[in-house]
Design a protein around this motif. Sequence first.
Motif, PDB file in Angstrom:
ATOM      1  N   LEU A   1      23.831  20.694  -0.718  1.00  0.00           N
ATOM      2  CA  LEU A   1      23.568  20.482   0.698  1.00  0.00           C
ATOM      3  C   LEU A   1      22.191  19.866   0.869  1.00  0.00           C
ATOM      4  CD1 LEU A   1      24.300  21.016   3.736  1.00  0.00           C
ATOM      5  CD2 LEU A   1      23.169  23.240   3.461  1.00  0.00           C
ATOM      6  N   SER A   2      22.099  18.870   1.756  1.00  0.00           N
ATOM      7  CA  SER A   2      20.813  18.249   2.085  1.00  0.00           C
ATOM      8  C   SER A   2      20.633  18.261   3.589  1.00  0.00           C
ATOM      9  CB  SER A   2      20.749  16.804   1.576  1.00  0.00           C
ATOM     10  OG  SER A   2      20.796  16.761   0.165  1.00  0.00           O
ATOM     11  N   LEU A   3      19.457  18.666   4.032  1.00  0.00           N
ATOM     12  CA  LEU A   3      19.138  18.705   5.459  1.00  0.00           C
ATOM     13  C   LEU A   3      17.826  17.981   5.702  1.00  0.00           C
ATOM     14  CD1 LEU A   3      19.916  22.463   6.272  1.00  0.00           C
ATOM     15  CD2 LEU A   3      21.353  20.485   6.795  1.00  0.00           C
ATOM     16  N   ASN A   4      17.802  17.187   6.748  1.00  0.00           N
ATOM     17  CA  ASN A   4      16.594  16.473   7.145  1.00  0.00           C
ATOM     18  C   ASN A   4      16.361  16.725   8.624  1.00  0.00           C
ATOM     19  OD1 ASN A   4      18.405  14.439   5.294  1.00  0.00           O
ATOM     20  ND2 ASN A   4      16.312  14.632   4.534  1.00  0.00           N
ATOM     21  N   SER A   5      15.136  17.078   8.982  1.00  0.00           N
ATOM     22  CA  SER A   5      14.860  17.358  10.386  1.00  0.00           C
ATOM     23  C   SER A   5      13.473  16.862  10.768  1.00  0.00           C
ATOM     24  CB  SER A   5      14.957  18.866  10.666  1.00  0.00           C
ATOM     25  OG  SER A   5      13.941  19.576   9.976  1.00  0.00           O
ATOM     26  N   VAL A   6      13.334  16.492  12.023  1.00  0.00           N
ATOM     27  CA  VAL A   6      12.039  16.179  12.599  1.00  0.00           C
ATOM     28  C   VAL A   6      11.724  17.315  13.556  1.00  0.00           C
ATOM     29  CG1 VAL A   6      10.684  14.560  13.958  1.00  0.00           C
ATOM     30  CG2 VAL A   6      12.434  13.698  12.378  1.00  0.00           C
ATOM     31  N   ASN A   7      10.829  18.191  13.144  1.00  0.00           N
ATOM     32  CA  ASN A   7      10.574  19.409  13.904  1.00  0.00           C
ATOM     33  C   ASN A   7       9.673  19.176  15.110  1.00  0.00           C
ATOM     34  OD1 ASN A   7      11.963  20.861  11.752  1.00  0.00           O
ATOM     35  ND2 ASN A   7      10.093  20.561  10.557  1.00  0.00           N
ATOM     36  N   ILE A   8       8.685  18.329  14.927  1.00  0.00           N
ATOM     37  CA  ILE A   8       7.773  17.977  16.016  1.00  0.00           C
ATOM     38  C   ILE A   8       7.516  16.476  15.956  1.00  0.00           C
ATOM     39  CG2 ILE A   8       5.452  18.252  16.979  1.00  0.00           C
ATOM     40  CD1 ILE A   8       5.377  21.062  15.845  1.00  0.00           C
ATOM     41  N   SER A   9       7.601  15.822  17.090  1.00  0.00           N
ATOM     42  CA  SER A   9       7.310  14.396  17.149  1.00  0.00           C
ATOM     43  C   SER A   9       6.544  14.100  18.436  1.00  0.00           C
ATOM     44  CB  SER A   9       8.605  13.571  17.106  1.00  0.00           C
ATOM     45  OG  SER A   9       8.316  12.190  17.160  1.00  0.00           O
TER      46      SER A   9
ATOM     47  N   ASP B   1       0.450  11.680  18.393  1.00  0.00           N
ATOM     48  CA  ASP B   1      -0.474  11.684  17.258  1.00  0.00           C
ATOM     49  C   ASP B   1      -0.052  12.619  16.129  1.00  0.00           C
ATOM     50  OD1 ASP B   1      -2.207   9.855  18.432  1.00  0.00           O
ATOM     51  OD2 ASP B   1      -3.313  11.429  19.494  1.00  0.00           O
ATOM     52  N   PHE B   2       1.004  13.410  16.350  1.00  0.00           N
ATOM     53  CA  PHE B   2       1.358  14.416  15.345  1.00  0.00           C
ATOM     54  C   PHE B   2       2.873  14.482  15.145  1.00  0.00           C
ATOM     55  CE2 PHE B   2       2.586  18.813  14.264  1.00  0.00           C
ATOM     56  CZ  PHE B   2       1.926  18.929  13.048  1.00  0.00           C
ATOM     57  N   THR B   3       3.289  14.512  13.875  1.00  0.00           N
ATOM     58  CA  THR B   3       4.700  14.717  13.551  1.00  0.00           C
ATOM     59  C   THR B   3       4.811  15.710  12.396  1.00  0.00           C
ATOM     60  OG1 THR B   3       4.813  12.902  11.935  1.00  0.00           O
ATOM     61  CG2 THR B   3       5.348  12.379  14.236  1.00  0.00           C
ATOM     62  N   TRP B   4       5.931  16.399  12.387  1.00  0.00           N
ATOM     63  CA  TRP B   4       6.245  17.334  11.301  1.00  0.00           C
ATOM     64  C   TRP B   4       7.727  17.183  10.976  1.00  0.00           C
ATOM     65  CZ3 TRP B   4       7.298  23.179  12.270  1.00  0.00           C
ATOM     66  CH2 TRP B   4       7.749  23.778  11.074  1.00  0.00           C
ATOM     67  N   SER B   5       8.008  16.787   9.732  1.00  0.00           N
ATOM     68  CA  SER B   5       9.398  16.619   9.304  1.00  0.00           C
ATOM     69  C   SER B   5       9.654  17.466   8.051  1.00  0.00           C
ATOM     70  CB  SER B   5       9.709  15.151   9.015  1.00  0.00           C
ATOM     71  OG  SER B   5       8.903  14.666   7.956  1.00  0.00           O
ATOM     72  N   THR B   6      10.921  17.825   7.854  1.00  0.00           N
ATOM     73  CA  THR B   6      11.310  18.684   6.735  1.00  0.00           C
ATOM     74  C   THR B   6      12.538  18.107   6.041  1.00  0.00           C
ATOM     75  OG1 THR B   6      10.477  20.673   7.836  1.00  0.00           O
ATOM     76  CG2 THR B   6      12.059  21.006   6.060  1.00  0.00           C
ATOM     77  N   ASP B   7      12.502  18.107   4.707  1.00  0.00           N
ATOM     78  CA  ASP B   7      13.654  17.724   3.892  1.00  0.00           C
ATOM     79  C   ASP B   7      13.991  18.901   2.980  1.00  0.00           C
ATOM     80  OD1 ASP B   7      13.873  14.892   4.716  1.00  0.00           O
ATOM     81  OD2 ASP B   7      11.916  14.721   3.739  1.00  0.00           O
TER      82      ASP B   7
ATOM     83  N   THR C   1      10.558  19.870   1.137  1.00  0.00           N
ATOM     84  CA  THR C   1       9.399  19.029   1.410  1.00  0.00           C
ATOM     85  C   THR C   1       9.061  19.094   2.888  1.00  0.00           C
ATOM     86  OG1 THR C   1       9.988  17.484  -0.360  1.00  0.00           O
ATOM     87  CG2 THR C   1       8.415  16.710   1.284  1.00  0.00           C
ATOM     88  N   ASN C   2       7.826  19.433   3.192  1.00  0.00           N
ATOM     89  CA  ASN C   2       7.314  19.378   4.561  1.00  0.00           C
ATOM     90  C   ASN C   2       6.256  18.292   4.629  1.00  0.00           C
ATOM     91  OD1 ASN C   2       8.394  21.556   6.436  1.00  0.00           O
ATOM     92  ND2 ASN C   2       7.930  22.760   4.597  1.00  0.00           N
ATOM     93  N   THR C   3       6.393  17.405   5.609  1.00  0.00           N
ATOM     94  CA  THR C   3       5.460  16.288   5.767  1.00  0.00           C
ATOM     95  C   THR C   3       4.836  16.356   7.154  1.00  0.00           C
ATOM     96  OG1 THR C   3       6.792  14.912   4.296  1.00  0.00           O
ATOM     97  CG2 THR C   3       5.175  13.796   5.676  1.00  0.00           C
ATOM     98  N   PHE C   4       3.508  16.351   7.192  1.00  0.00           N
ATOM     99  CA  PHE C   4       2.762  16.409   8.453  1.00  0.00           C
ATOM    100  C   PHE C   4       1.918  15.134   8.577  1.00  0.00           C
ATOM    101  CE2 PHE C   4       3.225  20.584   6.566  1.00  0.00           C
ATOM    102  CZ  PHE C   4       3.773  21.351   7.583  1.00  0.00           C
ATOM    103  N   THR C   5       1.945  14.537   9.732  1.00  0.00           N
ATOM    104  CA  THR C   5       1.093  13.369   9.980  1.00  0.00           C
ATOM    105  C   THR C   5       0.263  13.608  11.237  1.00  0.00           C
ATOM    106  OG1 THR C   5       2.754  12.208  11.335  1.00  0.00           O
ATOM    107  CG2 THR C   5       2.803  11.824   8.953  1.00  0.00           C
TER     108      THR C   5
END
Length: 262
Positions: free
Chosen positions: A2-10, A13-19, A116-120
Motif C-alpha cells: 500500500l502507498s499513500l500520499n497526502s498534502v497535510n498543509i498547503s 509560505d508553508f507546506t507539509w506532505s507525507t508519503d 517520508t515527511n517533507t516540510f517547506t
Amino acid sequence: ELSLNSVNISKRDFTWSTDLSLAHNKTAIVDVGLYDENGKPIDDVASNWFIGYPISVCYDYIFDGIVQTGETVSYTVPSAKPGFIKYKNTNGDSVVDSKDKSVVGVKEPWLVFGLTNTFTYKGFTLSIFLNGQLGATYPNYLKSPTTIEYRKNQFNHNFWSETNPTNDYPANVPDGSVNPLGAKFYERTDFLRIKDVNLSYRFPQKWMEKIRVNRLEVYLDVKNLYTFTSWTGLDPEFVANSSRQLSSPQTLQTSVGLRLEF
C-alpha cells in the motif's frame, strides 16, 4: 502493498506532505507432500516446514534458564551441570530431546514500511525519511556460547558463576559445552530507523537572475541518524546469516553540498 500520499498543509509560505509505503507479507504452508495414515497433511520436521507456518521459521529448543548449584531437575537434561543451559520440557515427559523442539519465531517480517515527511517554508525544505520492519525473529549469533569464533566478538555477558548464580547466561567455558543441545539465543529484529534527514535552502530566484544563475541551493544531509530497536546486535536489518551479523553496521554519514545550475 500500500502507498499513500497526502498534502497535510498547503499555505502560501508553508507546506507539509507525507508519503507512506507499507508492505505486508503473510504466507502459510498447507501441504508438504507428507501425510499420516488418515491422509491428513503433516509437518516435514527435517526441513523445518510446518503446516500453518511460513516456510522460514526458527525451530529449536527453548532456553529455560541455567542449572544452579544443588538444583534438582525433575526431568533428564543432557549434561545438567551447574552453569549449563536448561531447556524447556515442552511435552512434559521424563527427558529433554528432539521432541521438545518447537517453532520459536518466524523469519519473515509481517510488515515493512517507509515514511517520508517533507516540510517547506519559503526557501527551506526539510525531508525526513523513516523505515523499519516488524515481526521477524532471528538467532543472535553474537550471543552463541557454542561456536568458538563468535567468542572473539561477544557482548559483556552476565556469565553464570558460583558467586553469580544468574539465569541470564551460562558459565564462561571455552569449549562451549555449556550448551550441549546447541540451542540458539533468539531476538526480534523489529526496528525503526531515521534513515535520511535532508535540510536544504534554495536562494530566491530574483537573486539568481542578477548573477545569471538558474538555481543555487545549499544542503545538509544525514543518513542512518538513529535506530530504535530491542535487537542487541550491530544491525537488525541484515541478520539473515552469521557473517552479516558480525560485519559493520550501517554508519552515520553526514554531507554538506551545493547545487548550482546555470
